[in-house]
Structure formats: structure tokens, C-alpha cells
Motif scaffolding. Structure first.
Motif, short mmCIF file in Angstrom:
data_model
loop_
_atom_site.label_atom_id
_atom_site.label_comp_id
_atom_site.label_asym_id
_atom_site.label_seq_id
_atom_site.Cartn_x
_atom_site.Cartn_y
_atom_site.Cartn_z
N ARG A 132 0.96 1.57 10.50
CA ARG A 132 0.84 0.13 10.24
C ARG A 132 -0.63 -0.27 10.16
N LEU A 133 -1.42 0.27 11.09
CA LEU A 133 -2.85 -0.05 11.09
C LEU A 133 -3.55 0.55 9.87
N LEU A 134 -3.20 1.78 9.52
CA LEU A 134 -3.81 2.42 8.35
C LEU A 134 -3.50 1.63 7.09
N ARG A 135 -2.25 1.20 6.93
CA ARG A 135 -1.90 0.41 5.75
C ARG A 135 -2.73 -0.87 5.68
N SER A 136 -2.91 -1.52 6.83
CA SER A 136 -3.69 -2.76 6.85
C SER A 136 -5.15 -2.51 6.50
N LYS A 137 -5.71 -1.40 6.99
CA LYS A 137 -7.10 -1.08 6.68
C LYS A 137 -7.28 -0.78 5.19
N LEU A 138 -6.34 -0.03 4.60
CA LEU A 138 -6.41 0.29 3.18
C LEU A 138 -6.22 -0.97 2.34
N PRO A 169 -9.06 10.50 1.70
CA PRO A 169 -9.84 9.81 0.65
C PRO A 169 -10.87 8.81 1.21
N THR A 170 -10.55 8.17 2.34
CA THR A 170 -11.47 7.15 2.88
C THR A 170 -12.20 7.60 4.14
N GLY A 171 -11.70 8.65 4.78
CA GLY A 171 -12.30 9.09 6.04
C GLY A 171 -11.87 8.27 7.24
N VAL A 217 0.85 -1.20 0.00
CA VAL A 217 0.00 0.00 0.00
C VAL A 217 0.88 1.24 0.00
N VAL A 218 0.67 2.09 -1.00
CA VAL A 218 1.41 3.36 -1.07
C VAL A 218 0.49 4.47 -0.59
N ILE A 219 0.91 5.18 0.46
CA ILE A 219 0.10 6.26 1.04
C ILE A 219 0.71 7.60 0.64
N ASP A 220 -0.08 8.41 -0.01
CA ASP A 220 0.38 9.75 -0.41
C ASP A 220 0.32 10.68 0.80
N GLU A 221 1.43 11.34 1.08
CA GLU A 221 1.49 12.23 2.24
C GLU A 221 0.42 13.32 2.19
N LYS A 222 0.03 13.74 0.98
CA LYS A 222 -0.99 14.79 0.83
C LYS A 222 -2.37 14.32 1.28
N ASP A 223 -2.54 12.99 1.35
CA ASP A 223 -3.85 12.43 1.74
C ASP A 223 -3.97 12.24 3.25
N ILE A 224 -2.93 12.62 4.00
CA ILE A 224 -2.89 12.34 5.44
C ILE A 224 -2.79 13.63 6.26
N ARG A 225 -3.55 13.66 7.35
CA ARG A 225 -3.35 14.71 8.35
C ARG A 225 -2.90 14.03 9.63
#
Length: 357
Positions: free
Chosen positions: A270-276, A248-250, A213-221
Motif C-alpha cells: 500500500r505504501l509503495l503504491r502511494s509512493k509511486l 526501477p526507483t530504488g 498504479v500497476v506494479i510489475d512483479e519482476k520489478d519487486i524483490r
């Protein structure tokens, strides 16, 4: 099937040869990949070799029956023939199961999310029991557990609990625990002695690596704050708690179990990656034809999978109509009989689908 088995046997021999080469021994990444492939192929190769041995024994016994006139020797040949034929049938079934497509997530660690559902405090108390049941099961298999986040209700119950289980094959066995767990009992707070029904939702998610899972820094607060709950040892005197919001997902992740902000941030990611990753898996599964899906639920959180009935001391798994009258043992982490039965039913369903195709 047998052409594939011959190819796998050839590949197994190639791996054994490659593992002896100095270049491979010195290349740790390649060495690990080959060792994993060898371990994956070993049970298939061993079963296939035994199958071939039994087929040869059948031919030898038939030849002896044609050539041998001694009655005692003929009886021995008949006995050998019957034993070999029976074993060949068993091995054919074993090989079909071993050749079933393997879930690529089976070897992964898991993130477990437990939420109290209907039933208020009673549901929260049962959520804590489900946590202990899964933690004891992990302990029995020598897997490690690690708390990610915990929201308690003040009387020993869990409104929500997220923890990680690290162990070889954890997902392959625990994925069947996803769904709604229902409890029927008289709550301690119930003065009239009436049986209440409460629910707990369990989600089992394979741990996702950064490459999954690639998480874009712009999508995270990222927000940092003081941890809530019991004080002491700097828990709620420094800004160590971390909250991640994925636009993007809330999805919102809150982690405060560690004293270090960096450690809490790492756990939250780690948890966010698993959820995505789980969202992507669900999309993929929903796109598959119904006939290709396993008939045993392994992921739908809304599916009522099991009932724990305290007055009768029984546990019923509704997916395979299995009822066991040893509630205390199961809640103590003795889940192997249920999980083994679910795996067998899952394999049978997949074999049936393969035969239809």
C-alpha cells in the motif's frame, strides 16, 4: 459560467430521477456512483438556486419601486433590493469557487511520512510531536489512523514514521502539511540554554488503489526477516517483517508493525503504491505551466512551510504569512484555522489564474 450552472442543474435533476429507478437501486455500483455525483453537485445546485431566487427578488423589488407610491412599502422594497444585491455578489464568488476544478485525489485517504531532518535527537523528538499533532487532528475529525512503519531513536523520538489516515476528504485538508516543519526551542539536552533550530520533513501522499498504479512483479524483490525492536508476543521471534525493494526507483519499504507476515506485506505494498503514485503526480505537476499551478505549496518536500517557535509561543506559516500565538493548541491538533486559511489562499490564487486566462 451560468451556462455551465444550468447544465449542472439539469444533470442534478436527471440524477434524482435515475435514483428512483428500480434498475439503479438494484445495481449497487451504479447507485454509489450516482450518490457520489449527487453529493458533489448538491452544494453547487443549492448555491445556484439561491442565486436565482435572489436575482428574482431584485427584479420584484425594482418593479415594486416603480409601481408603489406608499413610502413605507418603498422603503421595504429598497431594503430588500440592497440585501438581495449584496447576497448575489457573495453567491457569485461562492459559485466561482465551487466551480473550480476539483483535485481528483481530494477524497482519498492519505499516507503520511514523517522524517527527522537536521538536529539529531531533537529533530527526532519533534518528529514524534508532529506525528501526535496530525494524529490528534485526525482523531478530532473522527478519521482513523493506522501505523505502517516506525523507526524510533530510543528516547521517545521518531527517526522515521509512516502511518495512514482513513477518512472522507483527508487528502483535501492534509495535503497542505507537506514540506519542512521547523522548530526553534531550547532542547532538554542543552545545558547552556541556547535555542536550537531543528527540522522535520512531512510528506502527504494520497493512497493509491491498485487501478491507479500497476506494479510489475519482476520489478519487486520481497525479503522477510525477524522484526527488530522490543520483543514479546512473537514480534521478533518469527519472520514477520517484510522489506520490499522496487528496482526501477530504488524505493525500499520496510514494514514490521503487524504480527502477520501477510499483513505487513499488504501494508508495504500500500505504501509503495502511494509512493509511486506520488512520483507520477509530481511529474504531471512539473509539466504544467507555472501560471496554472496553485501558488500555495502542497507537495514540495524541500519547501520550508512552517516554524514552531517555543520561546515566543508562536506558529508561523510562511506560505501565507500567518502567525498564531497558540503553539500548544496547534501541536495538540487544533489545525483548522491554519488549514482553512491555506485553502482560502489556494482558492484565491486559482481564481486569479482563471481570471488571467
Amino acid at each position: 459560467m451560468f451556462d455551465k450552472l444550468e447544465d449542472l442543474l439539469i444533470r442534478f435533476e436527471e440524477i434524482l430521477s435515475e435514483l428512483q429507478e428500480p434498475d439503479v437501486v438494484n445495481d449497487q455500483n451504479r447507485f454509489r456512483k450516482l450518490m457520489k455525483e449527487q453529493n458533489d453537485l448538491t452544494p453547487i445546485v443549492e448555491a445556484y438556486k439561491e442565486y436565482k431566487t435572489c436575482k428574482q427578488a431584485i427584479e420584484d423589488s425594482l418593479a415594486m419601486l416603480e409601481e408603489e407610491s406608499d413610502e413605507e412599502m418603498r422603503e421595504l422594497a429598497k431594503e430588500e433590493l440592497n440585501d438581495s444585491k449584496a447576497r448575489v455578489e457573495e453567491l457569485e464568488q461562492e459559485l466561482k469557487i465551487l466551480l473550480l476544478p476539483k483535485d481528483p485525489n481530494d477524497d482519498k485517504n492519505v499516507m503520511v511520512e514523517i522524517r527527522a531532518g537536521a538536529g539529531g535527537d531533537e529533530a527526532a523528538l519533534f518528529a514524534a510531536e508532529i506525528y501526535r499533532m496530525l494524529a490528534h487532528y485526525a482523531e478530532g475529525r473522527r478519521w482513523k489512523t493506522e501505523m505502517i512503519s516506525l523507526n524510533e531513536n530510543g528516547i521517545g523520538g521518531f527517526k522515521e514514521c509512516v502511518f495512514m489516515i482513513n477518512g472522507q476528504g483527508a487528502y483535501s485538508r492534509l495535503k497542505y502539511e507537506s514540506g519542512v516543519h521547523r522548530v526553534q526551542r531550547v532542547p532538554e539536552t542543552e545545558s547552556g540554554g541556547r535555542i536550537h533550530t531543528s527540522t522535520v520533513t512531512v510528506a502527504i501522499m494520497p493512497e493509491a488503489e491498485e487501478v491507479d498504479v500497476v506494479i510489475d512483479e519482476k520489478d519487486i524483490r520481497i525479503d522477510v526477516m525477524r522484526a527488530s525492536g522490543n520483543g514479546g508476543q512473537c514480534v521478533n521471534t518469527t519472520d514477520s517483517a517484510v522489506r520490499l525493494t522496487h528496482y526501477p526507483t530504488g524505493i525500499v519499504i520496510y514494514s514490521q508493525t503487524e504480527k502477520s507476515q501477510l499483513q505487513n506485506k499488504e501494508k508495504a505494498f500500500r505504501l509503495l503504491r502511494s509512493k509511486l503514485y506520488e512520483i507520477e503526480l509530481e511529474k504531471k505537476q512539473s509539466e504544467e505551466a507555472a501560471a496554472r499551478r496553485s501558488q500555495i505549496g502542497t507537495g514540495d518536500r524541500s519547501e520550508k512551510i512552517r516554524t514552531y517557535n517555543f520561546p515566543q509561543g508562536r506558529v508561523t506559516d510562511h506560505r501565507i504569512k500567518l502567525t498564531l500565538h497558540r503553539l500548544d493548541g496547534i501541536l495538540g491538533g487544533d489545525l483548522d484555522e491554519i488549514i482553512d486559511s491555506l485553502i482560502a489562499a489556494d482558492q484565491a490564487a486559482k481564481l486569479a489564474n482563471m481570471n488571467e486566462e
